[in-house]
Design a protein around this motif. Structure first.
Motif, mmCIF file in Angstrom:
data_model
loop_
_atom_site.group_PDB
_atom_site.id
_atom_site.type_symbol
_atom_site.label_atom_id
_atom_site.label_comp_id
_atom_site.label_asym_id
_atom_site.label_seq_id
_atom_site.Cartn_x
_atom_site.Cartn_y
_atom_site.Cartn_z
ATOM 1 N N THR A 113 0.819 -1.220 0.000
ATOM 2 C CA THR A 113 0.000 0.000 0.000
ATOM 3 C C THR A 113 0.849 1.264 0.000
ATOM 4 O O THR A 113 0.318 2.359 -0.177
ATOM 5 N N THR A 114 2.149 1.116 0.197
ATOM 6 C CA THR A 114 3.059 2.263 0.214
ATOM 7 C C THR A 114 4.094 2.113 -0.887
ATOM 8 O O THR A 114 4.603 1.018 -1.126
ATOM 9 N N ASP A 115 4.407 3.217 -1.549
ATOM 10 C CA ASP A 115 5.498 3.242 -2.515
ATOM 11 C C ASP A 115 6.773 3.536 -1.730
ATOM 12 O O ASP A 115 7.140 4.691 -1.514
ATOM 13 N N TRP A 116 7.434 2.484 -1.281
ATOM 14 C CA TRP A 116 8.597 2.613 -0.405
ATOM 15 C C TRP A 116 9.754 3.312 -1.092
ATOM 16 O O TRP A 116 10.495 4.071 -0.451
ATOM 17 N N ALA A 117 9.921 3.087 -2.387
ATOM 18 C CA ALA A 117 11.010 3.754 -3.117
ATOM 19 C C ALA A 117 10.788 5.262 -3.143
ATOM 20 O O ALA A 117 11.722 6.040 -2.921
ATOM 21 N N ALA A 118 9.558 5.685 -3.407
ATOM 22 C CA ALA A 118 9.258 7.118 -3.430
ATOM 23 C C ALA A 118 9.438 7.723 -2.035
ATOM 24 O O ALA A 118 9.994 8.822 -1.894
ATOM 25 N N LYS B 122 4.603 3.604 19.343
ATOM 26 C CA LYS B 122 4.669 5.063 19.326
ATOM 27 C C LYS B 122 3.355 5.700 18.868
ATOM 28 O O LYS B 122 3.198 6.916 18.937
ATOM 29 N N GLY B 123 2.454 4.875 18.321
ATOM 30 C CA GLY B 123 1.195 5.398 17.817
ATOM 31 C C GLY B 123 1.355 6.207 16.542
ATOM 32 O O GLY B 123 0.643 7.194 16.337
ATOM 33 N N ILE B 124 2.321 5.812 15.699
ATOM 34 C CA ILE B 124 2.559 6.500 14.434
ATOM 35 C C ILE B 124 2.472 5.497 13.295
ATOM 36 O O ILE B 124 2.498 4.284 13.511
ATOM 37 N N SER B 125 2.426 6.006 12.082
ATOM 38 C CA SER B 125 2.343 5.115 10.924
ATOM 39 C C SER B 125 3.702 4.466 10.653
ATOM 40 O O SER B 125 4.758 5.007 10.995
ATOM 41 N N LEU B 126 3.646 3.317 10.026
ATOM 42 C CA LEU B 126 4.872 2.631 9.612
ATOM 43 C C LEU B 126 5.670 3.524 8.662
ATOM 44 O O LEU B 126 6.904 3.575 8.734
ATOM 45 N N GLU B 127 4.992 4.250 7.792
ATOM 46 C CA GLU B 127 5.665 5.126 6.839
ATOM 47 C C GLU B 127 6.466 6.212 7.557
ATOM 48 O O GLU B 127 7.612 6.487 7.205
ATOM 49 N N HIS B 128 5.867 6.831 8.570
ATOM 50 C CA HIS B 128 6.578 7.884 9.308
ATOM 51 C C HIS B 128 7.762 7.311 10.071
ATOM 52 O O HIS B 128 8.840 7.929 10.103
ATOM 53 N N HIS B 129 7.585 6.144 10.665
ATOM 54 C CA HIS B 129 8.686 5.540 11.406
ATOM 55 C C HIS B 129 9.812 5.128 10.452
ATOM 56 O O HIS B 129 10.992 5.355 10.745
ATOM 57 N N ALA B 130 9.451 4.554 9.305
ATOM 58 C CA ALA B 130 10.474 4.163 8.324
ATOM 59 C C ALA B 130 11.234 5.397 7.831
ATOM 60 O O ALA B 130 12.458 5.355 7.688
ATOM 61 N N ALA B 131 10.527 6.492 7.579
ATOM 62 C CA ALA B 131 11.195 7.727 7.142
ATOM 63 C C ALA B 131 12.203 8.180 8.199
ATOM 64 O O ALA B 131 13.334 8.548 7.862
ATOM 65 N N HIS B 132 11.801 8.147 9.463
ATOM 66 C CA HIS B 132 12.714 8.529 10.536
ATOM 67 C C HIS B 132 13.943 7.627 10.533
ATOM 68 O O HIS B 132 15.075 8.100 10.618
ATOM 69 N N LEU B 133 13.744 6.332 10.398
ATOM 70 C CA LEU B 133 14.873 5.399 10.449
ATOM 71 C C LEU B 133 15.782 5.525 9.231
ATOM 72 O O LEU B 133 17.000 5.349 9.347
ATOM 73 N N ILE B 134 15.227 5.871 8.085
ATOM 74 C CA ILE B 134 16.064 6.094 6.898
ATOM 75 C C ILE B 134 16.948 7.325 7.132
ATOM 76 O O ILE B 134 18.151 7.298 6.855
ATOM 77 N N ILE B 135 16.362 8.393 7.637
ATOM 78 C CA ILE B 135 17.155 9.592 7.946
ATOM 79 C C ILE B 135 18.222 9.250 8.982
ATOM 80 O O ILE B 135 19.394 9.611 8.823
#
Length: 166
Positions: free
Chosen positions: A15-20, A109-122
């Protein structure tokens, strides 16, 4: 920003475009960390399972458990800072994110997987650039503030929720 070579385990939600997401995240990281803006840089990013990250963590770090993100830098910080913008491509390093650990932490943390993944990529890209939150309290704070600034550009709230400034 580093160009990203992305490999995606099929277990990551389609459901998420992980590359984008990764490309937007790398751009935000490069905007707050100028050394990551070098056009010669590339990095590999593996969206993996916990089992895969566990194996990498055991083999390369001697830690027999999964973790949320692993980073394997290929350039020393002084080499990165001295790298001119012209020349052949340079591999900054490799990152691996563990799906089940990321999902569990995001839920806690009560956040989306997308937001957490973005944090971990940074977070991982900053490690590849030579930042280290384990060396001192000051280094940890400096790294966290860079993460907060990059995440803010993506519309993502402060994951630490304990800083007065960003």
């Amino acid at each position: 920003m580093p160009s990203l070579d992305i490999e995606l385990d099929p277990a990551w939600p389609a459901t998420t475009d992980w590359a984008a997401l990764a490309d937007r995240t790398a751009l935000a990281a490069a905007s707050v960390t100028p050394e990551l803006a070098n056009p010669r840089l590339s990095a590999s990013l593996l969206f993996a399972s916990d089992a895969d990250v566990h194996a990498l963590n055991r083999e390369w770090r001697g830690k027999d458990k999964p973790t949320n993100v692993l980073s394997f830098p290929m350039l020393a910080r002084d080499e990165l800072l001295a790298l001119p913008p012209e020349g052949p491509p340079e591999l900054l390093g490799d990152l691996a994110l563990a799906l089940e650990t990321c999902q569990r932490e995001a839920a806690e943390k009560g956040i989306s997987l997308e937001h957490h993944a973005a944090h971990l990529i940074i977070h991982g890209l900053l490690h590849l650039a030579g930042y280290d939150h384990e060396t001192s309290t000051e280094d940890a704070r400096a790294m966290e503030l860079l993460e907060i600034k990059a995440l803010a550009q993506l519309g993502i709230a402060d994951p630490y929720d304990d800083h007065d400034e960003a």
